[in-house]
Design a protein around this motif. Sequence first.
Motif, PDB file in Angstrom:
ATOM      1  N   ASP A 102      25.155  52.671  41.963  1.00  0.00           N
ATOM      2  CA  ASP A 102      24.033  52.995  42.837  1.00  0.00           C
ATOM      3  C   ASP A 102      24.479  53.326  44.259  1.00  0.00           C
ATOM      4  O   ASP A 102      23.645  53.666  45.110  1.00  0.00           O
ATOM      5  N   GLY A 103      25.776  53.191  44.539  1.00  0.00           N
ATOM      6  CA  GLY A 103      26.311  53.589  45.835  1.00  0.00           C
ATOM      7  C   GLY A 103      25.995  52.650  46.980  1.00  0.00           C
ATOM      8  O   GLY A 103      26.159  53.021  48.146  1.00  0.00           O
ATOM      9  N   VAL A 104      25.565  51.420  46.666  1.00  0.00           N
ATOM     10  CA  VAL A 104      25.271  50.464  47.734  1.00  0.00           C
ATOM     11  C   VAL A 104      26.557  50.015  48.408  1.00  0.00           C
ATOM     12  O   VAL A 104      26.627  49.873  49.635  1.00  0.00           O
ATOM     13  N   VAL A 105      27.590  49.785  47.612  1.00  0.00           N
ATOM     14  CA  VAL A 105      28.930  49.463  48.115  1.00  0.00           C
ATOM     15  C   VAL A 105      29.871  50.536  47.576  1.00  0.00           C
ATOM     16  O   VAL A 105      29.824  50.847  46.375  1.00  0.00           O
ATOM     17  N   PRO A 106      30.729  51.129  48.403  1.00  0.00           N
ATOM     18  CA  PRO A 106      31.635  52.179  47.913  1.00  0.00           C
ATOM     19  C   PRO A 106      32.529  51.680  46.777  1.00  0.00           C
ATOM     20  O   PRO A 106      33.136  50.608  46.870  1.00  0.00           O
ATOM     21  N   ARG A 107      32.583  52.456  45.721  1.00  0.00           N
ATOM     22  CA  ARG A 107      33.347  52.066  44.532  1.00  0.00           C
ATOM     23  C   ARG A 107      34.818  51.814  44.865  1.00  0.00           C
ATOM     24  O   ARG A 107      35.399  50.814  44.441  1.00  0.00           O
ATOM     25  N   GLU A 108      35.420  52.721  45.638  1.00  0.00           N
ATOM     26  CA  GLU A 108      36.852  52.576  45.916  1.00  0.00           C
ATOM     27  C   GLU A 108      37.135  51.359  46.797  1.00  0.00           C
ATOM     28  O   GLU A 108      38.226  50.774  46.726  1.00  0.00           O
ATOM     29  N   LEU A 109      36.160  50.961  47.618  1.00  0.00           N
ATOM     30  CA  LEU A 109      36.349  49.793  48.476  1.00  0.00           C
ATOM     31  C   LEU A 109      36.567  48.534  47.633  1.00  0.00           C
ATOM     32  O   LEU A 109      37.382  47.677  47.989  1.00  0.00           O
ATOM     33  N   VAL A 110      35.853  48.441  46.516  1.00  0.00           N
ATOM     34  CA  VAL A 110      35.951  47.269  45.642  1.00  0.00           C
ATOM     35  C   VAL A 110      37.115  47.411  44.665  1.00  0.00           C
ATOM     36  O   VAL A 110      37.989  46.535  44.564  1.00  0.00           O
ATOM     37  N   LEU A 111      37.155  48.518  43.944  1.00  0.00           N
ATOM     38  CA  LEU A 111      38.121  48.654  42.854  1.00  0.00           C
ATOM     39  C   LEU A 111      39.553  48.809  43.349  1.00  0.00           C
ATOM     40  O   LEU A 111      40.503  48.535  42.600  1.00  0.00           O
ATOM     41  N   MET A 112      39.730  49.231  44.616  1.00  0.00           N
ATOM     42  CA  MET A 112      41.081  49.373  45.151  1.00  0.00           C
ATOM     43  C   MET A 112      41.480  48.190  46.038  1.00  0.00           C
ATOM     44  O   MET A 112      42.578  48.180  46.586  1.00  0.00           O
ATOM     45  N   ALA A 113      40.601  47.206  46.169  1.00  0.00           N
ATOM     46  CA  ALA A 113      40.922  46.030  46.978  1.00  0.00           C
ATOM     47  C   ALA A 113      42.043  45.231  46.313  1.00  0.00           C
ATOM     48  O   ALA A 113      42.045  45.059  45.089  1.00  0.00           O
ATOM     49  N   PRO A 114      43.023  44.730  47.086  1.00  0.00           N
ATOM     50  CA  PRO A 114      44.123  43.958  46.491  1.00  0.00           C
ATOM     51  C   PRO A 114      43.647  42.725  45.737  1.00  0.00           C
ATOM     52  O   PRO A 114      44.312  42.267  44.802  1.00  0.00           O
ATOM     53  N   SER A 115      42.490  42.186  46.130  1.00  0.00           N
ATOM     54  CA  SER A 115      42.003  40.955  45.508  1.00  0.00           C
ATOM     55  C   SER A 115      41.122  41.215  44.286  1.00  0.00           C
ATOM     56  O   SER A 115      40.655  40.255  43.658  1.00  0.00           O
ATOM     57  N   TYR A 116      40.885  42.480  43.952  1.00  0.00           N
ATOM     58  CA  TYR A 116      40.105  42.786  42.741  1.00  0.00           C
ATOM     59  C   TYR A 116      40.997  42.611  41.520  1.00  0.00           C
ATOM     60  O   TYR A 116      42.106  43.153  41.453  1.00  0.00           O
ATOM     61  N   ARG A 117      40.535  41.846  40.533  1.00  0.00           N
ATOM     62  CA  ARG A 117      41.340  41.534  39.343  1.00  0.00           C
ATOM     63  C   ARG A 117      40.731  42.197  38.120  1.00  0.00           C
ATOM     64  O   ARG A 117      39.708  41.753  37.589  1.00  0.00           O
ATOM     65  N   ARG A 118      41.345  43.285  37.665  1.00  0.00           N
ATOM     66  CA  ARG A 118      40.835  43.978  36.473  1.00  0.00           C
ATOM     67  C   ARG A 118      40.862  43.081  35.247  1.00  0.00           C
ATOM     68  O   ARG A 118      40.101  43.271  34.296  1.00  0.00           O
ATOM     69  N   GLU A 119      41.737  42.071  35.268  1.00  0.00           N
ATOM     70  CA  GLU A 119      41.825  41.146  34.133  1.00  0.00           C
ATOM     71  C   GLU A 119      40.539  40.345  33.946  1.00  0.00           C
ATOM     72  O   GLU A 119      40.294  39.788  32.869  1.00  0.00           O
ATOM     73  N   MET A 120      39.718  40.260  34.997  1.00  0.00           N
ATOM     74  CA  MET A 120      38.466  39.504  34.920  1.00  0.00           C
ATOM     75  C   MET A 120      37.309  40.319  34.345  1.00  0.00           C
ATOM     76  O   MET A 120      36.217  39.780  34.148  1.00  0.00           O
ATOM     77  N   GLN A 121      37.549  41.604  34.057  1.00  0.00           N
ATOM     78  CA  GLN A 121      36.472  42.467  33.596  1.00  0.00           C
ATOM     79  C   GLN A 121      35.863  41.947  32.302  1.00  0.00           C
ATOM     80  O   GLN A 121      36.563  41.670  31.315  1.00  0.00           O
ATOM     81  N   ASN A 122      34.541  41.775  32.313  1.00  0.00           N
ATOM     82  CA  ASN A 122      33.751  41.373  31.143  1.00  0.00           C
ATOM     83  C   ASN A 122      34.113  39.988  30.595  1.00  0.00           C
ATOM     84  O   ASN A 122      33.886  39.711  29.413  1.00  0.00           O
ATOM     85  N   LEU A 123      34.639  39.117  31.440  1.00  0.00           N
ATOM     86  CA  LEU A 123      34.891  37.738  31.016  1.00  0.00           C
ATOM     87  C   LEU A 123      33.682  36.866  31.338  1.00  0.00           C
ATOM     88  O   LEU A 123      33.032  37.028  32.373  1.00  0.00           O
ATOM     89  N   TYR A 124      33.417  35.906  30.459  1.00  0.00           N
ATOM     90  CA  TYR A 124      32.284  35.003  30.664  1.00  0.00           C
ATOM     91  C   TYR A 124      32.648  33.927  31.682  1.00  0.00           C
ATOM     92  O   TYR A 124      33.679  33.261  31.550  1.00  0.00           O
ATOM     93  N   VAL A 125      31.803  33.756  32.682  1.00  0.00           N
ATOM     94  CA  VAL A 125      31.949  32.686  33.670  1.00  0.00           C
ATOM     95  C   VAL A 125      30.693  31.822  33.602  1.00  0.00           C
ATOM     96  O   VAL A 125      29.583  32.338  33.803  1.00  0.00           O
ATOM     97  N   PRO A 126      30.808  30.529  33.292  1.00  0.00           N
ATOM     98  CA  PRO A 126      29.621  29.671  33.161  1.00  0.00           C
ATOM     99  C   PRO A 126      28.720  29.752  34.393  1.00  0.00           C
ATOM    100  O   PRO A 126      29.191  29.699  35.532  1.00  0.00           O
ATOM    101  N   HIS A 127      27.419  29.898  34.143  1.00  0.00           N
ATOM    102  CA  HIS A 127      26.376  29.942  35.176  1.00  0.00           C
ATOM    103  C   HIS A 127      26.573  31.110  36.151  1.00  0.00           C
ATOM    104  O   HIS A 127      25.929  31.144  37.200  1.00  0.00           O
ATOM    105  N   GLN A 128      27.462  32.034  35.810  1.00  0.00           N
ATOM    106  CA  GLN A 128      27.826  33.128  36.733  1.00  0.00           C
ATOM    107  C   GLN A 128      28.234  32.575  38.097  1.00  0.00           C
ATOM    108  O   GLN A 128      28.040  33.225  39.132  1.00  0.00           O
TER     109      GLN A 128
END
Length: 470
Positions: A102-128
Motif C-alpha cells: 500500500d506504499g505506507v512505508v517504502p518497501r526498500e526501506l524495510v526489506l533492505m534494512a540490515p536488521s530485516y531477517r528473511r528467515e522470519m518470513q511466514n513463521l508463527y509467533v505466539p500472540h503476534q
Amino acid sequence: MLTLAGEVRSHYVGLDERIATLASEDMAERQRTLERFFLLQGITFTVYGAESSTERIIPTDLLPRIIPAGEWATIEKGLTQRLRALNMFLADIYGEQQILMDGVVPRELVLMAPSYRREMQNLYVPHQAYANVCGSDLIRQPDGAFAVLEDNLRVPSGVSYMLANREASKRTFPGTFRASNVRAVDRYPDLLLSTLKGMAADWRPNPQVVVLTPGVYNSAYYEHAYLARLMGAPLVEGRDLVVHDNMVYMRTTTGLRRIDVIYRRVDDDFIDPLTFRRDSGLGVAGLFNAYRAGNVVICNAPGTGVADDKAVYAYVPEIIKYYLGEDAILPNIETFLCREPAQLSHVLANLDKLVVKAVGASGGYGMLIGPHASAKERSEFADALRADPCNYIAQPTIQLSTAPCLIDGEIDPRHVDLRPFILSGEKITVTPGALTRVALKKGSLVVNSSQGGGSKDTWILAADAEEAQS
C-alpha cells in the motif's frame, strides 16, 4: 521541580520539604549510602573503550524524578498503542506485507534494512508478540508534553537499574517515599516471567524459561544475572544449550532438561552460527531450526530490530494510523531521512545544528551532535553521509528537560530522558516505573550509560494509596 516563576510543582512538594530539613553534609552522607548500596550489590556497567577499568559502578543520583498520575496515564496509553501497532507491523512485514504494497512505508526501506531477517518470513509467533520487552526512550518537549525519541525492541537494557534505584531510594528517603503514594515496580520480574511463560503456555503447561547471556564480558551482564535470579530462571550461555531433533536442551548435572522459552540477551547475528554469523561462539547451533519448528520460543523474536530502525521510526505515526485507525498519542521528533536527496542536502547544510544518527546503531554510538562537534568531526561525518546516505537520519538538537541532581554537594539541574519498559505477550503491560537516564556532565545531552551517563529513581505517583499498593 520548579516552575519558571520559581514555585515548587505540586508533586514535588513533599521532597522539597524534606530536602529543606537536611544540611549539605546530610545530603552527602545519603549519596554515599546510595553508592555503597550499589557497590555491595555489584551493580556495574561496562564502558567499552574506556582508558581505565572497563567495569564500573553505574553513577546514580540521590534525588528521584517524580511524575504525577495524570501525566503517566497519557504515557501508558501512548506506549500501549505504539507497541501494539509495531507488533502488527512486524507480523505484516514478515507475512503478507500489505503495508508495503500500500506504499505506507517504502518497501526498500524495510526489506533492505540490515536488521530485516528473511528467515522470519511466514513463521508463527505466539500472540503476534514479536517484541516481548520494549524500552522506548521519551523526552519532555518545551510545551511539557512527552514525545518518543526512539524505540528499543531488540534486547533493551536498563530495567535492572530501575529496580536497583528503587531499592536504594527507599533507603535514602524512606519517609518521603512512603508518604508520596509511589507506584510499586517490585513485581516486574514476576510480570516478565509470566509474559515469557505465556508465550509457550498453549503447548506446554509449565514452560521452562532460561535467560541467554553472551557472558561475563557483556556490558549488561549484571542485568542478565540479576533478572535471572529474581525470576528463578537459569542463566545460560550458548555452550550450556544443545539442540537435538529440533528440541533445545540445557545441560545440567543430572542430565539434559528441555527448554521452552529463551529470553535472549544476544543479538540476532550471534544466536545461531548455522543460520546467521558462522563465526559466532555465543549462540547455539541449530537453535533457529528448533524455533522454526515451533519447539522453542525466542523472546524477543529475531528480526524485531527492523521496527526500531531509526529510519522506520519516522513512519511510526503512519504505522499507528494504518493498523489502528488512530492518531499517535505520543508524537515523534521531527526526523530527516538522508536517503531522500532533498533532505540530505538540508542535513549537510545544517550539520552544526542537527544530531545525526546511524539507523542501525544504539547506545549512543555512531552519532554526531552537531553543535558540540568540531569542524573536523562535522567534515568527516559529511563525507560518511555522502558515501552512504541510506545509513543515516538526522534530527534537530533537542534541549532535553532537566531534573534536580546532587552534584558536588549542591543541587544543580542536569538533562534527563525517560525509558519506561513495556511487556507484550497475551496482553501489553506498561511497568509503572521507568529508568531516568541523566547526563551528569554540565550542559551535556548524552545520557547513555555506555557514554558515561548516569541514572536516578523515577517515582510514578498513584492517584490514591490503594492504587499505589496494587
